[in-house]
Design an enzyme around this catalytic site. Structure first.
Site, PDB file in Angstrom:
ATOM      1  CG  HIS A 156      -1.661  -1.239   1.480  1.00  0.00           C
ATOM      2  ND1 HIS A 156      -2.916  -1.513   0.991  1.00  0.00           N
ATOM      3  CD2 HIS A 156      -1.279  -2.354   2.163  1.00  0.00           C
ATOM      4  CE1 HIS A 156      -3.290  -2.726   1.378  1.00  0.00           C
ATOM      5  NE2 HIS A 156      -2.305  -3.262   2.072  1.00  0.00           N
ATOM      6  CB  SER A 277      13.246  22.865 -15.262  1.00  0.00           C
ATOM      7  OG  SER A 277      12.499  24.065 -15.286  1.00  0.00           O
ATOM      8  CE  LYS A 283      11.956  19.697 -11.010  1.00  0.00           C
ATOM      9  NZ  LYS A 283      10.706  20.066 -11.671  1.00  0.00           N
TER      10      LYS A 283
END
Ligand code: ARG
Length: 464
Positions: A156, A277, A283
């Protein structure tokens, strides 16, 4: 320009119809397969005395010249000749004269196109098997370096029990193994030759289909001419195996994206596999696994597209079937590109062992082991589960983890706790204790890696 089938017609084809019905813009990818099929067909026609050997030699010489032109990329295809089959036949006749017109004896484009597609599917399936294997080798290499690397195991997406990182990676090895075996198995069916089925009913000429099968490397021939020209199951099969393979690639890609996030920092993808980016200078984006994940959509789409094309078709050939091609080419090319990136991306990624290890210190993923500990002292598992649940709640309240509690605190919950509880709790111990077959203990993972290597060596002795 005169059509090869123009005899019965009194009018020129409408230009829009010509463009709409033509497949040459995409089926030119089958050029080599088409020539290969024709070479075998004409050889058989000669051997069976259906056309004279001297004509066969002329046709073969012309076809070989065309083959060369295909390799050199010097053929100009024309929409007026609709598809690859008629483009090549027209070219042949232009090159060697009317004798080229004998090539199509005892054959139809319907069994011809099916043969081309079988040859293409066979070749590409073999290529995909070998590319999947490259990914498996990359996984195996990383696994070998990480048998003792501990990572939180999740269910999960919640911390569950710590596992060996190699164990986690090897789960994908086996998924890819099954994909490869599915491809291998599908070859049994791809290896049926349709040629010789004619348009749908067979031919009046005394052809030898087995001989053509032998020349083209097929194992057998379709026993039913109507099935031979109508069957696209082998393409559906390829597309469905491809879809499942993409599902596996996509799940792995998703993990790579998660693991390389700031929150996880379990791995770092090599700079050469990431992009930046245009606005945010800091980034480093995992575009490659993101796109691998996304391209799964078009591969599923191609499968559903073909199933939908086929579902209402009466026997035998219908023009609808021409729509089998673009989806198949796209799927094969998408997978080829994906697998070629996935292997080196896995090979070059950095595994941040320390980050993984320290993550395991910050959770309750050793809770099952304390329950198991109490079971060895004679307590029923269900009761032990309840006790440990209370201990976890207590620890959360104290802002502590299980290793931080004292023996006295443990004894508050059960008198069976002794000093040895702390040995049971270390992540190394937790992982190492799962020695059941297929479990995550390093000893088991090492066995698993050995087995995986045997699989690869047995299938592909060349890599040993
Ligand atoms: N271009 C066609 C296809 O891909 C080849 C077979 C055409 N046969 C026909 N009878 N029109 O299916």
């Amino acid at each position: 320009m005169a059509k090869l089938w123009g005899g019965r017609f009194t009018k020129e084809t409408n230009k829009l119809v010509e463009e709409f019905t033509a497949s040459i813009t995409f089926d030119q990818k089958l050029a080599l397969e088409d020539v290969e099929g024709s070479l075998a067909h004409v050889q058989m026609l000669g051997e069976c005395n259906i056309i004279p050997m001297e004509d066969v030699e002329k046709i073969k010489a012309g076809l070989l010249e065309i083959q060369q032109k295909i390799h050199n990329n010097t053929i100009e295809y024309s929409v007026q000749h609709e598809d690859i089959h008629m483009n090549i036949e027209k070219l042949l006749i232009d090159m060697i004269g009317p004798v080229g017109g004998k090539l199509h004896t005892g054959r139809s484009r319907n069994d011809q196109v099916a043969t081309d597609m079988h040859l293409y599917a066979k070749r590409k399936t073999e290529m995909l098997i070998s590319l999947v294997q490259d990914v498996q080798v990359a996984i195996l290499n990383q696994a070998k370096d990480n048998v003792d690397t501990i990572i939180p195991g999740y269910t999960h997406l919640q911390r569950a029990q710590p596992v060996s990182f190699a164990h986690h990676l090897m789960a994908y090895f086996w998924m890819f193994q099954r994909d490869k075996e599915r491809f291998q198995d599908s070859l049994k069916r791809v290896n049926w030759l349709p040629l010789g089925a004619g348009a749908l009913a067979g031919t009046t000429f005394p052809i030898d289909r087995e001989r053509v099968a032998e020349l083209l490397g097929f194992e057998t021939v379709y026993p039913n001419s109507m099935d031979a020209v109508s069957d696209r199951d082998f393409i559906v099969e390829l597309l469905s195996i491809a879809s499942l393979l993409m599902t596996h690639i996509s799940r792995l890609s998703e993990e790579l994206v998660i693991w390389s996030s700031q929150e996880f920092q379990f791995i770092e993808l090599d700079d050469s596999f990431c992009t930046g980016s245009s606005i945010m200078p800091q980034k480093k984006n995992p575009d490659v696994p993101e796109l691998l994940r996304a391209k799964t959509g078009r591969v599923y789409g191609n499968l559903i597209g073909l199933l939908t094309v086929l579902k209402g078709l009466p026997l035998a050939y219908n023009k609808d079937m021409q729509e089998d091609k673009e989806g198949m080419f796209d799927t094969v090319e998408t997978l080829e590109g994906s697998l070629k990136l996935l292997a080196p991306m896995i090979n070059t990624m950095t595994v941040k062992k320390e980050k993984m290890r320290s993550a395991v210190n910050q959770d309750f993923s050793n809770a099952t082991d304390i329950a198991d500990y109490l079971v060895t002292k004679g307590i029923a598992f269900r009761d032990a589960h309840e006790i440990i649940g209370k201990i976890v709640l207590y620890a959360i309240g104290k802002k502590k983890f299980l290793l931080d509690l004292t023996l006295d605190e443990y004894k508050e919950f059960s008198m069976f706790f002794e000093e040895d509880i702390f040995k049971v709790l270390s992540p190394e111990q937790v992982v190492g204790a799962r020695k059941s077959y297929g479990g995550t203990a390093p000893s088991q993972v090492a066995e698993q890696i050995k087995l995986a290597e045997e699989y690869l060596i047995n299938e592909y002795p060349a890599i040993s």
